[in-house]
Design an enzyme around this catalytic site. Sequence first.
Site, PDB file in Angstrom:
ATOM      1  N   MET A 131       0.847  -1.197   0.000  1.00 41.15           N
ATOM      2  CA  MET A 131       0.000   0.000   0.000  1.00 41.15           C
ATOM      3  C   MET A 131       0.880   1.243   0.000  1.00 41.15           C
ATOM      4  O   MET A 131       1.647   1.450   0.945  1.00 41.15           O
ATOM      5  CB  MET A 131      -0.896   0.006   1.242  1.00 41.15           C
ATOM      6  CG  MET A 131      -1.845  -1.170   1.331  1.00 41.15           C
ATOM      7  SD  MET A 131      -2.695  -1.255   2.928  1.00 41.15           S
ATOM      8  CE  MET A 131      -1.437  -2.090   3.920  1.00 41.15           C
ATOM      9  N   GLY A 169       1.473   4.421   4.333  1.00 41.43           N
ATOM     10  CA  GLY A 169       2.334   3.570   3.515  1.00 41.43           C
ATOM     11  C   GLY A 169       2.793   2.316   4.230  1.00 41.43           C
ATOM     12  O   GLY A 169       3.386   2.395   5.290  1.00 41.43           O
ATOM     13  N   SER A 170       2.531   1.144   3.662  1.00 37.42           N
ATOM     14  CA  SER A 170       2.786  -0.085   4.407  1.00 37.42           C
ATOM     15  C   SER A 170       2.547  -1.310   3.526  1.00 37.42           C
ATOM     16  O   SER A 170       2.410  -1.198   2.324  1.00 37.42           O
ATOM     17  CB  SER A 170       1.872  -0.125   5.630  1.00 37.42           C
ATOM     18  OG  SER A 170       0.550   0.235   5.257  1.00 37.42           O
ATOM     19  N   ARG A 171       2.456  -2.487   4.171  1.00 33.97           N
ATOM     20  CA  ARG A 171       2.243  -3.735   3.446  1.00 33.97           C
ATOM     21  C   ARG A 171       1.414  -4.686   4.291  1.00 33.97           C
ATOM     22  O   ARG A 171       1.438  -4.624   5.527  1.00 33.97           O
ATOM     23  CB  ARG A 171       3.600  -4.367   3.135  1.00 33.97           C
ATOM     24  CG  ARG A 171       3.528  -5.629   2.305  1.00 33.97           C
ATOM     25  CD  ARG A 171       4.913  -6.073   1.920  1.00 33.97           C
ATOM     26  NE  ARG A 171       5.256  -7.385   2.446  1.00 33.97           N
ATOM     27  CZ  ARG A 171       6.490  -7.849   2.501  1.00 33.97           C
ATOM     28  NH1 ARG A 171       7.504  -7.102   2.116  1.00 33.97           N
ATOM     29  NH2 ARG A 171       6.721  -9.056   2.965  1.00 33.97           N
TER      30      ARG A 171
END
Length: 233
Positions: free
Chosen positions: A102, A189-191
């Site tokens: 993301m 912002g990440s996963r």
Amino acid sequence: MSILQSVHNSFTPVHKEGYPFIIAFFVLSLIFGWVWSPLFWCGLVLTVWCIYFFRDPNRVIPVNSNWIISPADGRISFVEPCIPPEELGLGNEEMIRISVFMDIFSCHINRIPISGKVESIVYRPGQFANAELDKASQFNERNGMVIDSKHGKIGVVQIAGAIARRIVCWSKENDSVITGQRFGLIRFGSRLDIYIPTEVKLRVAVGQTAIAGETVLGSFDDKSSATIDFRFD
């Protein structure tokens, strides 16, 4: 449907987790704009971006107990067999890991991929490396959840990135959850990694864009499409 309802339905809701940030950016815009007017417009742009970041749109969720749905919006960055993180307690056998990255423009509301019961939730502190890197699943700050579905256990891991510094998970252990239900978010912002059994028939590939609550990642039964229903949430 009334005019007011039509107007209301035309706007995408903003999640309450974003209210403090939106208010803070707007207040700072006023303060700095009083000192120098161009700063007001810069702050206003950041305020609008913050509203966009914390958007919480409803989704058309496929209701099928044999399907695994994407838990996050973003780009599929990994689809590969690997041993799940030890803290999930899923054993030492390989599972299929699907990673959804993301970026700062993705909707960051996370959703349950399959109905079941939350068996465990485990938080692990760690680094804040680029979430697109493979090593992020081992070394970055993360929050893991195991869902016990009718097909077996599935792992869902929220991973913080270089910008993301706050993982939020609303689900609790022993909660009964349904496909598409909102369960958390990761700020800025990440996963998100999901670990599924190797017998699942995959429906996605690396590079594909996924939509939380809508994109089918895989299925346990190829014949299940005939019984599909939808839910708007």
